[in-house]
Design a protein around this motif. Structure first.
Motif, PDB file in Angstrom:
ATOM      1  N   GLY A   1       0.784  -1.228   0.000  1.00 54.78           N
ATOM      2  CA  GLY A   1       0.000   0.000   0.000  1.00 54.78           C
ATOM      3  C   GLY A   1       0.819   1.282   0.000  1.00 54.78           C
ATOM      4  O   GLY A   1       0.260   2.378  -0.001  1.00 54.78           O
TER       5      GLY A   1
ATOM      6  N   LYS B   1       4.258   1.458  -4.397  1.00 51.05           N
ATOM      7  CA  LYS B   1       5.262   0.894  -5.310  1.00 51.05           C
ATOM      8  C   LYS B   1       4.690   0.652  -6.697  1.00 51.05           C
ATOM      9  O   LYS B   1       5.263   1.064  -7.706  1.00 51.05           O
ATOM     10  CB  LYS B   1       5.800  -0.440  -4.754  1.00 51.05           C
ATOM     11  CG  LYS B   1       6.370  -0.368  -3.367  1.00 51.05           C
ATOM     12  CD  LYS B   1       6.827  -1.736  -2.865  1.00 51.05           C
ATOM     13  CE  LYS B   1       5.747  -2.780  -2.724  1.00 51.05           C
ATOM     14  NZ  LYS B   1       4.769  -2.489  -1.644  1.00 51.05           N
ATOM     15  N   SER B   2       3.537  -0.052  -6.734  1.00 50.40           N
ATOM     16  CA  SER B   2       2.944  -0.376  -8.037  1.00 50.40           C
ATOM     17  C   SER B   2       2.509   0.886  -8.765  1.00 50.40           C
ATOM     18  O   SER B   2       2.680   1.001  -9.984  1.00 50.40           O
ATOM     19  CB  SER B   2       1.738  -1.302  -7.872  1.00 50.40           C
ATOM     20  OG  SER B   2       2.160  -2.546  -7.375  1.00 50.40           O
ATOM     21  N   THR B   3       1.965   1.827  -8.029  1.00 53.73           N
ATOM     22  CA  THR B   3       1.511   3.074  -8.646  1.00 53.73           C
ATOM     23  C   THR B   3       2.688   3.786  -9.315  1.00 53.73           C
ATOM     24  O   THR B   3       2.585   4.242 -10.461  1.00 53.73           O
ATOM     25  CB  THR B   3       0.857   3.984  -7.593  1.00 53.73           C
ATOM     26  OG1 THR B   3      -0.225   3.273  -6.991  1.00 53.73           O
ATOM     27  CG2 THR B   3       0.343   5.270  -8.209  1.00 53.73           C
TER      28      THR B   3
HETATM   29  N1  LIG Z   1      -7.049   3.438  -8.961  1.00 50.26           N
HETATM   30  C1  LIG Z   1      -6.945   3.766  -7.676  1.00 50.26           C
HETATM   31  N2  LIG Z   1      -7.852   4.569  -7.055  1.00 50.26           N
HETATM   32  C2  LIG Z   1      -7.717   4.920  -5.768  1.00 50.26           C
HETATM   33  N3  LIG Z   1      -6.704   4.518  -4.978  1.00 50.26           N
HETATM   34  C3  LIG Z   1      -5.785   3.713  -5.513  1.00 50.26           C
HETATM   35  C4  LIG Z   1      -5.839   3.299  -6.875  1.00 50.26           C
HETATM   36  N4  LIG Z   1      -4.741   2.512  -7.125  1.00 50.26           N
HETATM   37  C5  LIG Z   1      -4.070   2.430  -5.967  1.00 50.26           C
HETATM   38  N5  LIG Z   1      -4.674   3.153  -5.002  1.00 50.26           N
HETATM   39  C6  LIG Z   1      -4.217   3.318  -3.615  1.00 50.26           C
HETATM   40  O1  LIG Z   1      -2.889   3.793  -3.649  1.00 50.26           O
HETATM   41  C7  LIG Z   1      -2.123   3.242  -2.589  1.00 50.26           C
HETATM   42  C8  LIG Z   1      -0.872   2.609  -3.148  1.00 50.26           C
HETATM   43  O2  LIG Z   1      -1.243   1.466  -3.876  1.00 50.26           O
HETATM   44  P1  LIG Z   1      -0.151   0.582  -4.616  1.00 50.26           P
HETATM   45  O3  LIG Z   1       0.678   1.453  -5.477  1.00 50.26           O
HETATM   46  O4  LIG Z   1      -0.879  -0.538  -5.286  1.00 50.26           O
HETATM   47  O5  LIG Z   1       0.706   0.047  -3.385  1.00 50.26           O
HETATM   48  P2  LIG Z   1       1.799  -1.131  -3.334  1.00 50.26           P
HETATM   49  O6  LIG Z   1       2.061  -1.603  -4.722  1.00 50.26           O
HETATM   50  O7  LIG Z   1       2.993  -0.502  -2.670  1.00 50.26           O
HETATM   51  O8  LIG Z   1       1.195  -2.189  -2.447  1.00 50.26           O
HETATM   52  C9  LIG Z   1      -3.052   2.279  -1.853  1.00 50.26           C
HETATM   53  O9  LIG Z   1      -3.546   2.932  -0.723  1.00 50.26           O
HETATM   54  C10 LIG Z   1      -4.131   2.014  -2.864  1.00 50.26           C
HETATM   55  O10 LIG Z   1      -5.336   1.728  -2.216  1.00 50.26           O
END
Ligand SMILES: Nc1ncnc2c1ncn2[C@@H]1O[C@H](COP(=O)(O)OP(=O)(O)O)[C@@H](O)[C@H]1O
Ligand SMILES: [Mg+2]
Length: 362
Positions: free
Chosen positions: A39, A42-44
């Motif tokens: 959360g 990273k993926s974002t």
């Molecule tokens: N499309 C989206 N809309 C709203 N919130 C999002 C979306 N994608 C990711 N998030 C939020 O952004 C945060 C980071 O997510 P993410 O990048 O997937 O984390 P990680 O890959 O580090 O686990 C999380 O709190 C997630 O809920």
């Protein structure tokens, strides 16, 4: 091959600020790992580099060109996901060549690239199978092959090993390290697993809540963390933190006494201490840095809860007082730890001092 630069990159989903201003330089050929808890973004961040998410603000360049608004297919990247997402009705060969066929590449060139990738990944005998006839590790290798054939400037991996069992994960980790040695390409790799980060990375980027906490070579982060977050995240079992209070300050040194054992004092080197007498601080001690009684700069008596003997090493789970639990590694001892009390030595040189906000005091 290309370098990747992020300048003041931000991402918001509606009113939610997810990535809060990231500056980062990734050099050509470097293996960079984004690590942090689930959360943290990273993926974002990776998906913004890939072009699968819009960049709210800031600048992204790949190979010197601004890529903010460039179509994902034109960024010179290839991405490998946690879920392999292979086409079930296609053979391994067809799966690997699909993107190239879709792009209209000549048949001979596709055949050459697919064969090269199959050789690198040792997929030769599996080329005519369908995904359902492959193991998880083999499927992930096909997914990596599909990225290789595109000959990208930058590989992006998002937790590619998370769906594999522990043994296969270790095996594939070694395969990915070998792949980087062979291809020498720029790789950005996302994981929440600090062991993967430590073993694969040239450079680790530790993220917390959309902010870069520290960037550095694996052992530099291990030996010289900037704060309690990085110190606690890198290393397994994790670093112990003992509550303490600043007792006195002398040029070059801060002397602290432990909150739960005030007679134990430790004089820690600190060239420019940002703390004052009476401040609450914490002492970071890695499990392997406890010494035998009398062998350190101060002795600490702890109550033993459990000892685990793993053969090559032992972990003693103990507490200083209720609530302050610690883990001690004892490489030399197999049996003599099942006592109720244990005295261990604390070494000033291998202890870390943090202020009440968790920032390293140096
Ligand atoms: N499309 C989206 N809309 C709203 N919130 C999002 C979306 N994608 C990711 N998030 C939020 O952004 C945060 C980071 O997510 P993410 O990048 O997937 O984390 P990680 O890959 O580090 O686990 C999380 O709190 C997630 O809920
Ligand atoms: Mg993720």
């Amino acid at each position: 091959m290309a370098d990747v630069r992020l300048t003041e990159i931000r991402k918001s989903f509606g009113a939610l600020d997810i990535i809060k201003g990231v500056d980062l330089s990734i050099e050509t050929g470097e293996f960079v790992v984004f690590v942090g808890p689930s959360g943290c973004g990273k993926s974002t961040l990776l998906r913004m580099i890939a072009g699968l998410e819009d960049i709210t603000s800031g600048e992204l360049t790949i190979g010197g060109s601004v890529m903010n608004d460039v179509d994902p297919s034109k960024r010179g990247i290839a991405m490998v996901f946690q879920s392999y997402a292979l086409y079930p009705h296609m053979t391994v060969r067809e799966n690997m060549g699909f993107a190239l066929r879709f792009a209209g590449m000549a048949k001979e060139e596709i055949e050459r690239r697919v064969t090269d990738a199959a050789n690198i990944l040792e997929l030769g005998p599996l080329m005519d199978r369908k995904p359902k006839a492959l193991s998880g590790g083999q499927r992930q290798r096909v997914a990596i092959g599909r990225a290789i054939v595109r000959n990208p400037d930058v590989f992006l991996f998002d937790e590619p090993l998370s769906n594999l069992d522990a043994e296969l994960r270790v095996h594939m980790r070694v395969e990915i390290a070998k792949l980087h040695k062979t291809l020498k390409s720029t790789i950005i790799y996302v994981t929440h697993d600090q062991v993967e980060a430590m073993t694969l990375a040239d450079k680790i980027v530790v993220l917390r809540a959309g902010v870069v906490e520290q960037v550095g070579a694996p052992l530099d982060l291990y030996d010289d963390p900037n704060n309690t977050f990085v110190a606690g995240f890198i290393g397994s079992p994790r670093m112990n933190f003992l509550k303490a209070q600043v007792a006195s300050i002398a040029p070059g040194f801060v002397t602290v006494s432990l909150a739960n054992q005030p007679d134990v004092q430790l004089r820690l080197p600190a060239a420019a201490p940002s703390v004052k007498v009476g401040d609450e601080v914490s002492i970071g001690v890695r499990p392997e840095h406890f010494r035998a009684a009398g062998q350190g700069d101060a002795d600490l008596v702890v109550a033993v809860d459990v000892a685990e003997h793993l053969g090559n090493t032992s972990y003693v789970y103990a507490h200083v007082s209720a609530g302050e639990r610690i883990i001690i590694e004892r490489a030399e001892s197999r049996s003599a730890i099942n006592r109720e009390k244990l005295t261990v030595g604390l070494s000033a040189a291998s202890s870390f001092l943090f202020d009440s906000a968790g920032t390293r005091v140096r």
